[in-house]
Structures are given as structure tokens and as C-alpha cells.
Design a protein around this motif. Structure first.
Motif, short mmCIF file in Angstrom:
data_model
loop_
_atom_site.label_atom_id
_atom_site.label_comp_id
_atom_site.label_asym_id
_atom_site.label_seq_id
_atom_site.Cartn_x
_atom_site.Cartn_y
_atom_site.Cartn_z
N MET A 55 26.14 39.63 21.89
CA MET A 55 25.18 39.97 22.93
C MET A 55 24.68 38.72 23.64
N LEU A 109 14.47 40.15 28.37
CA LEU A 109 15.07 41.30 27.69
C LEU A 109 14.45 42.59 28.20
N ASP A 158 17.76 46.29 25.97
CA ASP A 158 18.24 45.12 25.23
C ASP A 158 17.56 45.03 23.88
N TRP A 187 13.54 37.74 21.39
CA TRP A 187 13.13 39.02 20.83
C TRP A 187 11.71 38.92 20.25
N GLU A 236 18.91 47.64 21.57
CA GLU A 236 20.26 47.30 21.09
C GLU A 236 20.19 46.24 20.00
N LYS A 261 24.57 37.72 27.59
CA LYS A 261 23.31 37.36 28.27
C LYS A 261 23.30 35.92 28.76
#
Length: 346
Positions: free
Chosen positions: A258, A304, A308, A273, A311, A262
Motif C-alpha cells: 500500500m 489517508l 485507506d 495512520w 484498508e 501511496k
């Protein structure tokens, strides 16, 4: 023309007026636990670089070394640096010469620990003073009561707890407002989300996320273990054992894939995150390299979307193999203290 200094965003930590950079710097690995101590001049240069980049929250503890990390920060704070930062340190874990640990929260120990930290750091006041681990023999009201006295005496500004349960946090906060709770929170350490995070938010307590990169696993994946020295305590942690590492590697592979999509690194994605958890959360990733610090700062630019986040969380919701710590090391899971009525002062 000289480049303008980078200014990190600021955030309010807790409800008592403390304001810090949205990214802090964990200093433990410079001196302890993550292999041999790193060269002092290099670490001072790294701290100065972080402060110049806008970091204001520096995190240490009297047990890092023990004592050597506080002494390092004391040297780094000289020359006008002290006025630019909020200094956080901790007490509560006492190491004996034979390596055994004792958790202490009795008033005499609280006071003696504070005096020792003030001296090593070379400061008159500690901005944020945490109980590092909870002494389950001493009612939390007694420990926080002594911390309250230290606030009144001007030796500390704000009180924090580390690895405390929701009920312990509530009891402590009733004695004196708790400004911050420091807890391990990352894509692969999410057990705090059930009770501790909601409790902090209900009470207006700031959240300081340590090991937001999974102790380096979310930066390097399973290859991390082969790079660790024999003195690095991560080698002994359950999650890094071969039988668990193989399964956990699958989580890293998905995070890494991922990150490629990105246009960032897996560590930047994992740190982003944590940043996206809310404006009351300050992650304090540790590092010993300026390059890694710069990469961590860049994580603030990673945006994000809700999909996102979902996920990412679906990857990490796959059962992480192995506990954060060994059973014999204290965490918030075993931080309950006896009732205040049971306390008999010596």
C-alpha cells in the motif's frame, strides 16, 4: 538566503494547557535497550536537529540506562535549547544491580526519583512527569497525591501515566488532572482502543503513542531482526520470535504494498495512520539517525482517506502473532491498585 526553519504543527496535549509539537521524539534507543549506547555527540546533534525542525516534546525516563539517557538530554538542553522544548521523563521502574526490576510508586520513591531526574537533566522543573509503570501495592491515589505536591512545589508542571488501565486512569484523574497517558499504539498494537482511548477522550487526557512503528517492524519488516545486536531487547520479544515472525511478515507485506501505491515508505504510512487517529494523539517515534527522523516528519504529509484507514486496519486486524511483552513485564492489563482505604503510611 538561508532556508526558513521547518515548523511542525502544534497540538494541545490534555486539558491543562500543555501544547506540544504534533510529533515528539522518543530518546530511549539512543542510550538503552535497542543495542549498545550510541555515540553521544551524534545523539546530541540528532536532538538539536529535531528541535530545529520544530519538535518540542522530548521523551525519556530515569530507567533508560539507567540514568544515562537523562544525562544525555541534560547535555543536549544546554545553550538555550531548554526554552524551546517540553521535557517528559518518567519514574517507577527501579533496576537492581543484578538486573531485576521493581515497580515503585510510594511517596518517598516518587519524590526521590523526581529530585534525581531534575539533577540529571539540569532543570528546575519537569514539564511532564509520568508514572512509568503502576505499582500495584500502592493505591494510585497515594502516588498521584505525591505528584500533586510536586506540581504545587513547582518541580513538575503536568502529570502523566504510562501503561495504566482505564480504571486506574479514572482514579488518578480524580486526585489531580492527568495531562497525558502514554501507551503503545500502532497498526499492530491496538488493544488500547477498546477502553483506554475512550476513557482518555472522555476525561480530556492527551494520548502519547510510543512505538508507533511497532518497534521498527513497520519500517523494516521481518528483516529487522537480523540487523539487531545481541544487546537489543527486541530480539527476545514474543512478536519477533521465528514462529511468530513468519505470520507477522504477511502484515508488513500488505502495508508495504500500500505504501508503494501511496508513494511513501511503509514507516511513513504506519505513522500517518497514528496521526490520523485524532488531534489529541502525539506519536513519539524513536530514532538514532537524522535520515529516519526526517522520514518520520514527512509522514505528516501523507494523507489517508477513510477507505485507506479501513484498508490498513483490515491488514492489521489479522491476528498479530505474539504479545507486546513477556508475561513478567507489567502493562496496563495488570495495573490495578488496592483501594485507598487499604493504605497505611509507614
Amino acid at each position: 538566503m538561508a532556508a526558513a526553519p521547518v515548523t511542525l504543527p502544534r497540538m494541545k496535549l490534555g486539558s491543562q494547557g500543555m501544547e506540544v509539537s504534533a510529533l515528539g521524539l522518543g530518546c530511549m534507543g539512543m542510550s538503552a535497550y535497542y543495542g549498545p549506547p550510541k555515540p553521544e555527540p551524534d545523539m546530541i546533534a540528532l536532538i538539536h536537529h529535531a528541535v530545529a525542525a520544530g519538535v518540542t516534546l522530548l521523551d525519556t525516563s530515569d530507567v533508560y540506562g539507567p540514568h544515562t539517557n537523562e544525562l544525555l538530554l541534560g547535555k543536549a538542553l544546554q545553550g538555550g535549547v531548554r526554552e524551546k522544548v517540553q521535557l517528559a521523563t518518567k519514574f517507577g521502574i527501579r533496576l537492581d544491580a543484578d538486573g531485576s526490576r521493581e515497580i515503585r510508586g510510594d511517596p518517598a520513591y516518587v519524590r526521590a526519583s523526581c529530585e534525581g531526574s531534575l539533577k540529571r537533566l539540569g532543570v528546575d522543573c519537569i514539564d511532564l512527569y509520568y508514572q512509568h509503570r503502576i505499582d500495584t501495592r500502592v493505591p494510585i491515589e497515594i502516588t498521584v497525591g505525591e505528584l500533586k505536591k510536586l506540581v504545587e512545589e513547582g518541580k513538575i508542571k503536568y502529570i502523566g501515566l504510562s501503561e495504566a488501565s482505564a480504571s486506574t486512569i479514572r482514579r488518578a484523574h480524580a486526585v489531580h488532572p492527568i495531562t497525558a497517558v502514554q501507551i503503545e499504539w500502532s497498526l499492530w498494537s491496538r488493544d488500547v482502543e477498546a477502553e483506554i482511548i475512550p476513557t482518555c477522550r472522555e476525561l480530556g487526557i492527551g494520548i502519547v503513542a510510543y512505538s508507533p512503528l511497532g518497534r521498527g517492524f513497520l519500517s523494516s519488516g521481518p528483516n529487522l531482526v537480523s540487523t539487531l545486536s545481541d544487546q537489543d531487547f527486541r530480539k527476545d520479544l514474543p512478536r519477533f520470535q521465528p514462529e511468530n515472525l513468519k505470520k507477522n511478515a504477511l502484515i508488513f507485506e500488505k502495508v508495504n504494498a500500500m505504501a508503494v501505491r501511496k508513494g511513501c515508505t511503509p514507516s511513513q504510512l504506519a505513522l500517518a495512520w497514528v496521526h490520523h487517529q485524532g488531534t489529541d494523539v502525539c506519536p513519539i517515534p524513536g530514532t538514532t539517525k537524522i535520515e529516519n527522523f526526517n522520514n518520520n516528519v514527512a509522514a505528516l504529509s501523507v494523507k489517508l482517506m477513510p477507505e485507506d484507514m479501513a484498508e490498513l486496519e483490515s491488514y492489521a486486524s489479522e491476528e498479530v502473532q505474539g504479545d507486546r511483552y513477556h508475561d513478567f513485564l507489567n502493562t496496563w492489563n495488570d495495573s490495578e491498585t488496592p483501594p485507598l482505604s487499604s493504605w497505611k503510611a509507614e
